[in-house]
Design an enzyme around this catalytic site. Structure first.
Site, short mmCIF file in Angstrom:
data_model
loop_
_atom_site.label_atom_id
_atom_site.label_comp_id
_atom_site.label_asym_id
_atom_site.label_seq_id
_atom_site.Cartn_x
_atom_site.Cartn_y
_atom_site.Cartn_z
N HIS A 44 7.57 8.94 4.72
CA HIS A 44 6.32 9.72 4.71
C HIS A 44 6.54 11.18 4.34
O HIS A 44 5.64 12.00 4.50
CB HIS A 44 5.57 9.61 6.05
N ASP A 88 0.81 -1.22 0.00
CA ASP A 88 0.00 0.00 0.00
C ASP A 88 0.84 1.27 0.00
O ASP A 88 1.98 1.30 0.46
CB ASP A 88 -0.96 0.02 1.19
N GLU A 134 -0.75 -2.12 5.05
CA GLU A 134 0.18 -2.17 6.20
C GLU A 134 0.06 -0.92 7.05
O GLU A 134 0.21 -0.98 8.28
CB GLU A 134 1.62 -2.32 5.70
N GLU A 135 -0.21 0.22 6.43
CA GLU A 135 -0.26 1.47 7.18
C GLU A 135 -1.38 1.48 8.22
O GLU A 135 -1.36 2.26 9.16
CB GLU A 135 -0.43 2.65 6.22
#
Length: 391
Positions: free
Chosen positions: A363, A77, A135-136
């Site tokens: 990020h 993702d 996963e986030e």
């Protein structure tokens, strides 16, 4: 089989895959294009392929002889973020970006699957290649609940993360707690609306929220040992509709991260302290509150024996154990769910290179990876799987 030669021959394909995934990022449980590419690739490698947890993909490689089963995992993702890199493979979707390296993870595990599929006659046991969605926001548990650790039963798991805080050519590896447990929360402070000219007639949730944000810092600095890392962070705060209006509610969200050996007991104690501060401030300032925890992941817990297998693989891949740095961090990863169920090792492949501009933090809208490190990840996947099955 000459593993280095096999990896080198597939390097162009590896980079092409990574750049294609980077150009077409998909958010958690929306990885439809990515999972289709992954499934087709694995089928072409002769693996047994199935879809799990909406957009997750599992490919099973059965060796010639019966034996144990090892799981290798990659997350797929992307993030809800607009990319600021000026590269030919920049995201084509506004507001979506691979800013954490999952595009590289997916590409590396695909190429590792191709290499390992070519030596199935040498395998004693099975390999499960797990391509995980979301996963986030903790998608691993959904896959586990749908049975990916069974049929055949998984005996060990390995995973890796491309990591810009570590210099390219270095590997972060340590036994025990490696990445922090994470509790996400949503907090609403409920006051009483009014006019900013007459605050005495209202209950201002903004000042209550400001007091809570400040005061909770004492939980991590005055009520937690410096030897047991604890972080309370607010990532968002929203409230109010006008400059001259006292809002009736403020909404906050954030994370609580911790790295404890006795995780279950300490988590409950930490949450008690957290809510005690919120409850006390609200009572003192005439406000009310609503709290909701969002299920997240425990800490990544590396098994010492599995770590030694990775250590050997690093030496064979990079020529020396001196490239290994003892690294742990307060970031979270839901690979933790595997580590609490089967002996596992999760490690970091350094991809930070200032000259190439790959030293931005994860990020960040300019996050990128040093593509020269992708081959290292492929080779480590291959060597750890072979080492475990043929040990």
């Amino acid at each position: 089989m000459d593993i280095k030669k096999e990896v080198a021959l597939l390097n162009d394909e590896l980079i092409k895959l990574r750049q294609d995934f980077h150009m077409h990022p998909e958010l958690g449980y929306e990885e439809y294009r990515t999972s289709k590419i992954v499934a087709n690739y694995l089928e072409e490698c002769g693996l047994e392929v199935k879809t799990v947890a909406k957009t997750g993909v599992v490919g099973l490689l059965r060796g010639r002889e019966q034996g144990r089963t090892v799981l290798l995992r990659a997350d797929m993702d992307a993030l809800a973020q607009t990319e600021m890199n000026d590269v030919p493979y920049k995201s084509v979707y506004e507001g979506k970006m691979h800013a954490c390296g999952h595009d590289g993870h997916t590409a590396m595990l695909l190429v590792a699957a191709k290499i390992l599929s070519r030596c199935r006659d040498q395998l004693k046991g099975n390999i499960k290649f797990v391509f995980q969605p979301n996963e986030e926001t903790a998608g691993a548990l959904d896959m586990i609940n749908e049975g990916i650790l069974e049929n055949p039963r998984v005996d060990a798991a390995f995973g890796l993360h491309l990591w810009t805080p570590i210099e390219s050519g270095k590997i972060g590896l340590v036994a025990g707690p490696t990445m922090a447990a994470n509790e996400e929360f949503e907090l609403a402070i409920i006051g009483k609306a009014g006019h900013t000219s007459s605050p005495q007639t209202a209950v201002d949730p903004i000042i209550v929220a400001a007091t809570i944000v400040q005061s909770l810092q004492t939980v991590q600095t005055r009520e937690s040992s410096v030897l047991t890392p604890t972080l309370i962070m607010f990532g968002k705060i929203q409230g109010g509709t006008g400059r001259n209006i006292i809002a009736d509610k403020v909404e906050l969200g954030g994370t609580i991260r911790y790295l404890y050996e006795d995780e279950v007991r300490n988590k409950e104690l930490l949450k008690e302290k957290f809510e005690r501060v919120i409850k006390g401030i609200c009572a003192a300032m005439r406000a009310e509150y609503e709290m909701k925890y969002i299920p997240s992941n425990p800490s990544v817990m590396n098994d010492p024996k599995m770590v030694e297998l990775v250590r050997t693989a690093v030496k064979e891949t990079l020529g020396s154990e001196s490239v290994i740095v003892p690294y742990l961090c307060m970031a979270g990863d839901d690979f933790a769910e595997f580590t609490h169920r089967v002996p596992s090792a999760y490690y970091f492949v350094g991809t930070g290179n200032k000259e190439k501009g790959t030293d931005y933090p994860h990020h960040h809208p300019r996050f990128n990876i040093d593509e020269d490190t992708l081959a290292t990840g492929v080779e480590l996947h291959v060597r750890t799987a072979l080492a475990f099955l043929n040990d």
